[in-house]
Every structure is written in structure tokens, then in C-alpha cells.
Design a protein around this motif. Sequence first.
Motif, short mmCIF file in Angstrom:
data_model
loop_
_atom_site.label_atom_id
_atom_site.label_comp_id
_atom_site.label_asym_id
_atom_site.label_seq_id
_atom_site.Cartn_x
_atom_site.Cartn_y
_atom_site.Cartn_z
N ARG A 440 36.65 33.14 39.86
CA ARG A 440 37.40 34.38 39.47
C ARG A 440 37.19 35.66 40.27
O ARG A 440 37.93 36.06 40.93
CB ARG A 440 36.73 34.75 38.23
CG ARG A 440 37.55 35.85 37.44
CD ARG A 440 36.83 36.20 36.31
NE ARG A 440 37.41 37.33 35.56
CZ ARG A 440 37.22 38.72 36.33
NH1 ARG A 440 36.47 38.82 37.32
NH2 ARG A 440 37.79 39.72 36.14
N GLN A 441 36.08 35.72 41.01
CA GLN A 441 35.65 36.72 41.73
C GLN A 441 36.18 36.41 43.17
O GLN A 441 36.82 37.36 43.76
CB GLN A 441 33.92 36.60 42.26
CG GLN A 441 33.46 37.72 43.06
CD GLN A 441 33.80 39.11 42.44
OE1 GLN A 441 33.46 39.24 41.08
NE2 GLN A 441 34.11 40.12 42.92
N LEU A 443 39.08 34.63 43.62
CA LEU A 443 40.68 35.02 43.66
C LEU A 443 41.17 36.41 43.20
O LEU A 443 41.89 36.84 43.71
CB LEU A 443 41.13 33.84 42.53
CG LEU A 443 41.02 32.27 43.06
CD1 LEU A 443 41.50 31.64 42.05
CD2 LEU A 443 41.72 32.21 44.13
N LEU A 444 40.41 36.73 42.25
CA LEU A 444 40.94 38.29 41.69
C LEU A 444 40.08 39.34 42.37
O LEU A 444 40.34 40.46 42.32
CB LEU A 444 40.73 38.14 40.39
CG LEU A 444 41.27 36.97 39.52
CD1 LEU A 444 41.10 37.13 38.09
CD2 LEU A 444 42.80 37.14 39.84
N ILE B 203 47.78 38.48 42.61
CA ILE B 203 47.43 38.16 41.31
C ILE B 203 46.79 39.33 40.45
O ILE B 203 47.12 39.51 39.28
CB ILE B 203 46.42 36.99 41.35
CG1 ILE B 203 46.80 35.69 42.27
CG2 ILE B 203 45.85 36.63 40.00
CD1 ILE B 203 45.77 35.05 42.57
N ASP B 204 46.16 40.19 41.39
CA ASP B 204 45.53 41.30 40.66
C ASP B 204 45.64 42.46 41.61
O ASP B 204 45.05 42.26 42.81
CB ASP B 204 44.13 40.96 40.39
CG ASP B 204 43.58 42.20 39.71
OD1 ASP B 204 44.17 43.15 39.44
OD2 ASP B 204 42.11 42.17 39.45
N ASP B 213 37.48 43.91 34.83
CA ASP B 213 37.04 43.55 36.28
C ASP B 213 35.73 43.88 36.44
O ASP B 213 34.86 42.91 36.94
CB ASP B 213 37.98 44.06 37.34
CG ASP B 213 39.03 43.10 37.58
OD1 ASP B 213 40.39 43.51 38.08
OD2 ASP B 213 39.06 41.96 37.04
N SER B 217 32.18 41.37 36.57
CA SER B 217 31.54 41.16 37.91
C SER B 217 30.07 41.43 38.06
O SER B 217 29.86 42.58 37.73
CB SER B 217 32.31 41.51 39.17
OG SER B 217 31.72 41.44 40.27
N ILE B 219 29.12 40.90 41.08
CA ILE B 219 28.99 41.47 42.74
C ILE B 219 29.27 42.97 42.75
O ILE B 219 30.38 43.47 42.11
CB ILE B 219 29.85 40.40 43.35
CG1 ILE B 219 29.23 39.11 43.42
CG2 ILE B 219 30.37 40.91 44.91
CD1 ILE B 219 30.16 38.24 44.32
#
Lengths: 509, 220
Positions: A440-441, A443-444, B203-204, B213, B217, B219
Motif C-alpha cells: 500500500r505504501q 503503490l499509493l 491511483i492516488d 492516508d 501510514s 512512514i
Amino acid sequence: MSQSRWPRSKRVYDWLERRIQIEGPIKEAVLHPVPKSTASWWYVFGSASLTLLVFQVVTGIMLGLMYSPSAAHAWDSLQFLNHNVPAGWLLRAMHGWGSNFMVAVVLIHMAQVFLFGAYKFPRELTWILGVFMLLMTLGMAFTGQVLRWDQDSYWGLAIGVEIMGRVPLIGGQLVHVMLGGPIINGNTLSRFFALHVFIIPGLLLAFTGLHVWMVLKLGINEWPMPGRIVRRETYIHEYNELSHKHGIPFVPGAVWKDLFFSAAIVLAVMVCAAWFGPFGPKGVPDPTIIATVPKPDFWFLWIYSILSFLPPDMETPFILIAPVVAILGLVALPFIAGVGEKSWHRRPVAVFSVMFLAICWGELTHLGTYTPWSPQMTAWSGAVVPVGLLKNRTPLERQGAVVFQAKQCRNCHAVGGLGGERGPALDDVATRLTEDQLYRQVLLGGGNMPAYGSALSPAETTALVRYLETLHPNYQPAAADASRAVAAHGGAPPNTTVQRGGTQIAPPK
Amino acid sequence: MDEKLPPPSPQEQEQRLHEERVSRRTFLMNVGIALNALVGAVVAAPIVAYVLGPVLRRREYLAWVSVGNVSDFPPGETKLVNFRNPFSNSWDGQTASVPAYVRCAEAGKFTVFAINCAHLGCPVRWFSESQLFMCPCHGGVYYADGSRASGPPERGLFTYDVKVENGSILIDAGQIPTFRNRASAGPCPSATAPASPALVARIDPCPSPDGPDRSASTIG
């Protein structure tokens, strides 16, 4: 005794004095009584600022003998000064270090004046002039940086342009007036040359004259004592009492400390100049060389830091409003707090403000110097991959390591201590993110990371995630999604306590 | 010092001033002041025009400049080009050269980005492998189509207006792009359109600060 028998020097002096008639005013200025308490080492920064101003004017004129204010030649003429003119490098270093010292001493002078309450009645205007003199000193520092006409100057100007361009309505016009044309070019350098050499120094010298004149007329601020309140009705009388009844003449009573400190500060400038040498010029001012990391000079690093930390939607309002508020605040200060206590013992807010601003400035400068905001542009091709991060990996995982390098991940993410630090180091990323979260991280994106969905093929993504999953210390397993095990067993095991939808599922009997 | 003329006493000065207040001489002095004010205005007018010259001439600053031939830019690639600013003097030296990025998204469709980061104008660098522009100052990052990817910029990269004539790519260039100065003759992006240009296939688009988001995350 007739005049003709006086020594020749005395006769020449008299001949001149009869025509200039300046002895009286000078004597008056030099011998004017000052309160005994002002003969302090704390009162030397104003005179040191003046000394440094004179030093800058002299060294600046010297540089003007050689400098070529043409965009095509300025950089070359500075190189020529550095390498081909006897002591040219030293003159440049003296002017550069003199500038750094001057900003520092002016700031210290301002802090001292503020803490000693010297801006209060009747010295309000002296303070206001001083505020503008500080701005001019900073203006000299910035325009001087532009005249160095290297890569940092060029891109420093570009930053100035972008800030100026944010002014509502007239921003575009302001940019053109500032640049003297549509882009940063020869006309820009000419404008900044005129600013640095004629306009700002002329104003600064005029303001300095008036500032010193008012110091002479209003007297040097007495040493503040707790409880000695400034009142408009009585202050002048009290000050005259202090200076005339218990005072000493400015020369030599107070001036010897000024002389000592001025000599020391100029000597310090000379030592720094001789030891550290001149500032630049760094890379040639060619905008097509984009492999550059522009940084402003020391005194503007804090602004550079602020601009990095502001949230995007705060930026323009802050850039445009904060300086105006700050300058208005400084100008309004003597009208807000023009009377009352002068002593820092009874002005905790003042002491706290100075400490707060000094710490903020120091911290922002430190951050501006060391924070790795920029991606490390060459890490993807240049940084070594530690052996330990490749050992015992499957071919797919190694392929992922190649993707990790080739897709510039390392420009922002360090592994093995090498690489950019804009994003977190990934040496143990597998302990923090599960496989799904990694996909997810990558790709998005998210959390200030770009999305790589369109820059990676499915195969590359799989390889990369497989590799990232191996990045964890031996003593700590990779993070795993507990629900996977559940799903693999075809649902919740019989004696589970897993809650679903808030309802406890009773184990089957 | 006994050769000095004694100055008139305060009373004498006051008296003389009073005598002079309404007289032919005072009138002539006032006319003289007015005359100088007039001449001052006559002198000031050209000075103001001179200083503001760069603004008065700003209509002339945009011109069509060639940045290369269509065949130089294969589809799917982004290339760094340099062009000579159309308004330059011999003493501009290297500063008259301006870099820009030409992107050919598909055959015949070209986008030309200004080199300046939309945050504070530093020169962004293109990385074809990750399809990103990265800025060396505060770490602003843009996608291949120029839209903001991450970092402090509020918007995407500035673009020039492009047209293709006789096989060469022309851009409407001439001035440094800022929030108020268009890089080209299109509508000013900050005034009309919302920040970033439309995304092509993403995609985003870019992680929104209050979207799910950021919280999801770990990160950054």
C-alpha cells in the motif's frame, strides 16, 4: 607673546579652525558628561557597530576598485580578486567576515538596548531609527550575497522572486521592479549593485549620523536600577542629576572601553578573514547547471528553515504578514512600553522574549544547517549497498534490492547509514509494516511519500516488497498480519476469543 | 576667535522674522519654493518611469521560443532543454540561458515545465526511473505530469504554453514564473484554476493531509 612666535602647527591649526569653527561642537560632544554607570563593558556594542560600518565602507570601496558589476563578468572578477590581485582574497575575506560580525554586533547591541530599557522615554526615536538600521544591515547582507553572483546568489534571488511573487495583486510587478527585467540577468545584478553600493549605504550612513546625534543630545542611557521608574515628567531632571552631579566626561571616562572593544572586534574580523579566507564565489551563475544545492548565507538560514516547516496553506499568509507584524511590533515597542521599569530584574516578559527569540533563532539556524530536507540526489547510483543487506536473499529479493536502487528509493530512504534522510531509514522497515502495508505504501504513497503506482510494474513491486520484508534485525521477526493465519485456517479456530463485530462468538459445543 | 561675527540675539531674530513674514521677499521666497517643487516633479517623472521601466515594458516579455524539434522528444520521455531568453543583453552572460523540461506524454502531445520548483524557485531534477521531479532545497517532489507528489509545494510545476510549428516545438517564454507572473500566456494558475494540473493515470493523486492516508501510514 605675539602670535608669530607660536609653533607652526599651532598657527596652521588656528588658521583652519577660524574657517571651519568645529572645535566647539566637537569639544562639547567629547566632553559631555555621562552617568558614571554607563562606563560599562555592556555599552560597547553601539560603538563597535559604528566601527564595523566604517570598516565595511573602507573594504567595500577597495573591492569596488576591482569588481565588475556585469552578469557576464562579476564571477570572473571575483576569481581574479581571489587569485591574481595581491591581498585581493584578504580584502574579500575582510569584507565578508566584517559583514557577519556587523550583523552579529548589531543584533547584540539591539538586545542589550532592549534589556536595559534604553528605548524608553525620551529615546523612542533613537530606537525606531535603530530598527530601520537593523533592516538596512540585513539588506546589506542580502544584497552583498547577491553581488557574489555565484550559484547560491542566483538561486537565492530565485527564492526572493518566488516570495515577492506571492504578494497579492502587485506581486508580478514587484518581481519585475526587483529584477529590472523579466528574468534574473545583468539588469538584476546592476540593480543590486546600486542598492548595495549607493542606496542602502547612503541611507544607513544618514541614519547612523542621526542616531549618534540623538545619543549625544539625549545622553547615554543610565544603568537601569530596579525601582527607578521612568516618568515623562521627571525623567529628564533625574537624568541630568545623574550625569551632571555624579557623572564623568565621556572622554576619557567611558570611551576607553569602546576603543578597546572596537580594536578587539576588528582584530577578530582580521583573524577570521586571514584564517578562514573569503566566502566563495562558489559555482558559476549558470542556471542551466541544475546539479546544485542552493543554501542562503548564515544569517538567512533561519528563514530557509521556517519556509521548510510551514504547512503549505500557511506559507503565503505567513511570509507576507509575519515580517510586517514583526517590524510594526518593534517600531511600536517604545510607544507601548515607553515608561516604567527599565531594569531587567523587573521585566520578566522582556527577558523571556529575548531568550525565546534567541533560542528559536539558534535552533532554526541549526536545523537550516543540518536538516536533510533535500533528497540525496546521487544516493541511488552512488551509495554502497551493505553486504549484510544482500546476504542469504532469494533471487526475487535481490531483484527487489535492484529495484530499490534503480527507482531512486534510496534518495530519500537510507539503508546501512547511506542515502537520503528525507524519509525514514528502512533498515528495519519490515518490523514496522506488514506485507500488505508495504504494498500500500509503495503503490499509493502517503505521509509525504509520492505514490509509485505508475512508476513500478507489478513484477517490480512484488520484488521490491519481498526485499523490504527481509529488512529486519535477526532478533526481531517481521511484522505479520495476524488475520492471515486465521484466514489460512479457514476461519477462526474452535477455541478462539476473537471478537467479531463486537459480539463474542461462543465456541461450538 | 574674536574675528567671528556675533550672532543676532534671540529677540533680534524674532523681530526680524516678524518683519519678514508678510513682505515682498517672503512672497518671492514662496514662489521660489513652488517653482522648485514644480521642477522637482519634472525631474521625478522620468526617474519614476526609469525605475518602473521593467514593469511598464512587461507586455513585451513573452515570445515564442524554439526548444527543439518534435523528433528530439520520443513519446514517454522527459528531457532537459536550454533556451536563450528572448530578452537578453550581451552582458547577461550565462544567466540568459534558461533550462526547462520537455515532456512528450504521447506522440504529438508536449508539456514544457519550468525548471523552478513551485515552492521557492529552486531547480528541480528529473529522475526518469522513478518518474519524479525532486527539488534540492526543501525536498518538494512532483510526478511526471508535473502535479505535486510530496513536500512543501502547494501546487504542481509551472508550465509554458506550447505549440508545434514546422516540426519544431515552440514555447511562450520570457519571464521567470511565479505565483503572479505566468510562465506563459495561459490563465494565471493561482487566480483561476485550483492548484495542480489534472493527473493522467494515478491511483492516488497526492496524499491529502486529512485523508485516511496519513494516519494509516507509519512512514514519515
